[in-house]
Design a protein around this motif. Structure first.
Motif, PDB file in Angstrom:
ATOM      1  N   VAL A   1       0.819  -1.212   0.000  1.00 34.04           N
ATOM      2  CA  VAL A   1       0.000   0.000   0.000  1.00 34.04           C
ATOM      3  C   VAL A   1       0.856   1.265   0.000  1.00 34.04           C
ATOM      4  N   VAL A   2       0.231   2.360  -0.430  1.00 33.85           N
ATOM      5  CA  VAL A   2       0.844   3.690  -0.359  1.00 33.85           C
ATOM      6  C   VAL A   2      -0.137   4.598   0.373  1.00 33.85           C
ATOM      7  N   ARG A   3       0.351   5.322   1.366  1.00 34.39           N
ATOM      8  CA  ARG A   3      -0.510   6.200   2.141  1.00 34.39           C
ATOM      9  C   ARG A   3      -0.344   7.643   1.696  1.00 34.39           C
ATOM     10  N   LEU A   4      -1.359   8.444   1.962  1.00 36.29           N
ATOM     11  CA  LEU A   4      -1.305   9.881   1.705  1.00 36.29           C
ATOM     12  C   LEU A   4      -1.275  10.588   3.049  1.00 36.29           C
ATOM     13  N   HIS A   5      -0.316  11.507   3.201  1.00 31.73           N
ATOM     14  CA  HIS A   5      -0.110  12.192   4.473  1.00 31.73           C
ATOM     15  C   HIS A   5      -0.023  13.685   4.197  1.00 31.73           C
TER      16      HIS A   5
ATOM     17  N   ALA B   1       6.344   4.025  -8.791  1.00 30.08           N
ATOM     18  CA  ALA B   1       7.007   4.573  -9.976  1.00 30.08           C
ATOM     19  C   ALA B   1       6.198   5.721 -10.575  1.00 30.08           C
ATOM     20  N   LEU B   2       4.893   5.558 -10.644  1.00 29.71           N
ATOM     21  CA  LEU B   2       4.031   6.609 -11.194  1.00 29.71           C
ATOM     22  C   LEU B   2       4.074   7.862 -10.325  1.00 29.71           C
ATOM     23  N   LEU B   3       4.019   7.679  -9.021  1.00 38.14           N
ATOM     24  CA  LEU B   3       4.038   8.829  -8.113  1.00 38.14           C
ATOM     25  C   LEU B   3       5.373   9.563  -8.175  1.00 38.14           C
ATOM     26  N   ARG B   4       6.460   8.830  -8.238  1.00 42.38           N
ATOM     27  CA  ARG B   4       7.774   9.482  -8.316  1.00 42.38           C
ATOM     28  C   ARG B   4       7.900  10.277  -9.616  1.00 42.38           C
ATOM     29  N   ASP B   5       7.381   9.721 -10.685  1.00 39.85           N
ATOM     30  CA  ASP B   5       7.456  10.398 -11.976  1.00 39.85           C
ATOM     31  C   ASP B   5       6.620  11.676 -12.000  1.00 39.85           C
ATOM     32  N   ARG B   6       5.488  11.655 -11.292  1.00 41.90           N
ATOM     33  CA  ARG B   6       4.567  12.790 -11.315  1.00 41.90           C
ATOM     34  C   ARG B   6       4.629  13.641 -10.050  1.00 41.90           C
ATOM     35  N   LEU B   7       5.636  13.419  -9.223  1.00 40.94           N
ATOM     36  CA  LEU B   7       5.725  14.147  -7.961  1.00 40.94           C
ATOM     37  C   LEU B   7       5.743  15.669  -8.157  1.00 40.94           C
ATOM     38  N   PRO B   8       6.498  16.193  -9.119  1.00 38.84           N
ATOM     39  CA  PRO B   8       6.463  17.650  -9.328  1.00 38.84           C
ATOM     40  C   PRO B   8       5.064  18.156  -9.678  1.00 38.84           C
TER      41      PRO B   8
ATOM     42  N   ALA C   1       6.154  18.297  -1.585  1.00 34.92           N
ATOM     43  CA  ALA C   1       5.606  16.950  -1.764  1.00 34.92           C
ATOM     44  C   ALA C   1       6.770  15.973  -1.901  1.00 34.92           C
ATOM     45  N   SER C   2       6.663  14.828  -1.249  1.00 36.24           N
ATOM     46  CA  SER C   2       7.734  13.835  -1.300  1.00 36.24           C
ATOM     47  C   SER C   2       7.151  12.444  -1.111  1.00 36.24           C
ATOM     48  N   LEU C   3       7.940  11.438  -1.468  1.00 37.30           N
ATOM     49  CA  LEU C   3       7.603  10.042  -1.183  1.00 37.30           C
ATOM     50  C   LEU C   3       8.582   9.553  -0.137  1.00 37.30           C
ATOM     51  N   GLU C   4       8.072   9.127   1.009  1.00 37.42           N
ATOM     52  CA  GLU C   4       8.936   8.742   2.113  1.00 37.42           C
ATOM     53  C   GLU C   4       8.425   7.484   2.803  1.00 37.42           C
ATOM     54  N   GLU C   5       9.354   6.712   3.335  1.00 35.12           N
ATOM     55  CA  GLU C   5       9.003   5.596   4.222  1.00 35.12           C
ATOM     56  C   GLU C   5       8.800   6.190   5.614  1.00 35.12           C
ATOM     57  N   MET C   6       7.618   5.983   6.192  1.00 34.67           N
ATOM     58  CA  MET C   6       7.288   6.604   7.471  1.00 34.67           C
ATOM     59  C   MET C   6       6.686   5.587   8.430  1.00 34.67           C
ATOM     60  N   GLU C   7       6.926   5.799   9.707  1.00 35.52           N
ATOM     61  CA  GLU C   7       6.297   4.984  10.750  1.00 35.52           C
ATOM     62  C   GLU C   7       4.908   5.554  11.055  1.00 35.52           C
ATOM     63  N   PHE C   8       3.909   4.680  11.071  1.00 32.22           N
ATOM     64  CA  PHE C   8       2.548   5.081  11.396  1.00 32.22           C
ATOM     65  C   PHE C   8       2.031   4.247  12.567  1.00 32.22           C
ATOM     66  N   PRO C   9       1.227   4.838  13.443  1.00 25.77           N
ATOM     67  CA  PRO C   9       0.568   4.056  14.492  1.00 25.77           C
ATOM     68  C   PRO C   9      -0.644   3.334  13.919  1.00 25.77           C
ATOM     69  N   THR C  10      -1.256   2.469  14.713  1.00 23.13           N
ATOM     70  CA  THR C  10      -2.517   1.849  14.304  1.00 23.13           C
ATOM     71  C   THR C  10      -3.549   2.942  14.057  1.00 23.13           C
TER      72      THR C  10
ATOM     73  N   TYR D   1       5.324   2.498   6.352  1.00 21.53           N
ATOM     74  CA  TYR D   1       4.631   2.511   5.071  1.00 21.53           C
ATOM     75  C   TYR D   1       5.230   3.569   4.152  1.00 21.53           C
ATOM     76  N   LEU D   2       5.168   3.320   2.859  1.00 24.61           N
ATOM     77  CA  LEU D   2       5.504   4.347   1.890  1.00 24.61           C
ATOM     78  C   LEU D   2       4.360   5.356   1.868  1.00 24.61           C
ATOM     79  N   ALA D   3       4.704   6.645   1.935  1.00 23.13           N
ATOM     80  CA  ALA D   3       3.669   7.680   1.991  1.00 23.13           C
ATOM     81  C   ALA D   3       3.966   8.803   1.015  1.00 23.13           C
ATOM     82  N   LEU D   4       2.925   9.254   0.328  1.00 22.55           N
ATOM     83  CA  LEU D   4       2.969  10.499  -0.421  1.00 22.55           C
ATOM     84  C   LEU D   4       2.709  11.599   0.601  1.00 22.55           C
ATOM     85  N   ARG D   5       3.732  12.391   0.874  1.00 16.64           N
ATOM     86  CA  ARG D   5       3.684  13.350   1.970  1.00 16.64           C
ATOM     87  C   ARG D   5       3.629  14.769   1.412  1.00 16.64           C
ATOM     88  N   VAL D   6       2.611  15.517   1.830  1.00 19.64           N
ATOM     89  CA  VAL D   6       2.441  16.898   1.386  1.00 19.64           C
ATOM     90  C   VAL D   6       2.472  17.796   2.615  1.00 19.64           C
TER      91      VAL D   6
END
Length: 212
Positions: free
Chosen positions: A43-47, A87-94, A115-124, A137-142
């Motif tokens: 999965v990829v999360r949005l943060h 791969a799609l998110l990294r390509d379209r990150l800008p 905006a960045s793609l980062e591995e982040m620790e998340f709680p339940t 989790y990998l997260a799209l972070r804004v």
């Protein structure tokens, strides 16, 4: 004397039941931890982080969320698994960053946006119809402005943020999640919230041992 013996036996049975219950809880958590680790790779999360906790900044956060979420979910319809989604998110990150910045400017603010793609620790985290266990989790972070306000997060791939609760299992499995992984996060698996908490406990224990 007989009363003391009976009381001692009852106490022993209670203690035994508690020990068995704890052992089952830990065993269940250990198995769920392995499933949770595999889940995090699917999965990829949005943060989205607000500039501050002011009412205006929190409202702006939701505007940015809506714009970025719509663009990201449309983009990720092309993804068959998390690797393709990343791969799609990294390509379209800008582009995603420009979308977020555009929403901020349109609302009349001059905050910087990152905006960045980062591995982040998340709680339940408990959502409508599913629960994600703690983990990395990998997260799209804004980040809006200083990023000092309350944040918002969900799952952008599979598109669980916008899926109805009844559609979560089907949506998750269509993105490659296994039946066990879907069972861990949804009500299809009785006690899924408890298992997620067990995963969180095991994650904390593993993190502690890694530091020793």
């Amino acid at each position: 004397m007989e009363r003391k013996v009976l009381a001692s036996r009852r106490l022993y049975k209670v203690e035994l039941a508690l020990m068995i219950g704890l052992a089952l809880f830990l065993a269940s958590g250990a198995m769920a931890l392995q499933t949770g680790d595999q889940l995090a790779d699917r999965v990829v999360r949005l943060h989205v982080l607000a500039n501050s906790d002011s009412e205006a900044d929190q409202a702006l956060k939701l505007l940015v969320r809506d714009k970025v979420l719509a663009q990201a979910e449309a983009l990720l319809r092309q993804a068959g698994d998390r690797g393709e989604a990343e791969a799609l998110l990294r390509d379209r990150l800008p582009e995603l960053e420009r979308t977020a910045r555009g929403a901020v400017r349109a609302a009349g603010y001059g905050y910087a946006v990152r905006a960045s793609l980062e591995e982040m620790e998340f709680p339940t985290r408990v959502y409508d119809g599913f629960t994600l266990p703690a983990g990395k989790y990998l997260a799209l972070r804004v980040v809006i402005g200083s990023g000092g306000g309350r944040n918002w997060w969900c799952v952008v791939f599979p598109p669980l943020c916008t899926a109805a609760a009844s559609e979560v299992p089907e949506t998750a499995m269509a993105a490659g999640l296994s039946r066990d992984q879907v069972g861990l996060i949804t009500e299809e698996n009785q006690g899924y919230v408890l298992k997620s908490k067990a995963v969180e406990w095991w994650q904390q224990l593993r993190s502690t041992l890694d530091k020793v």
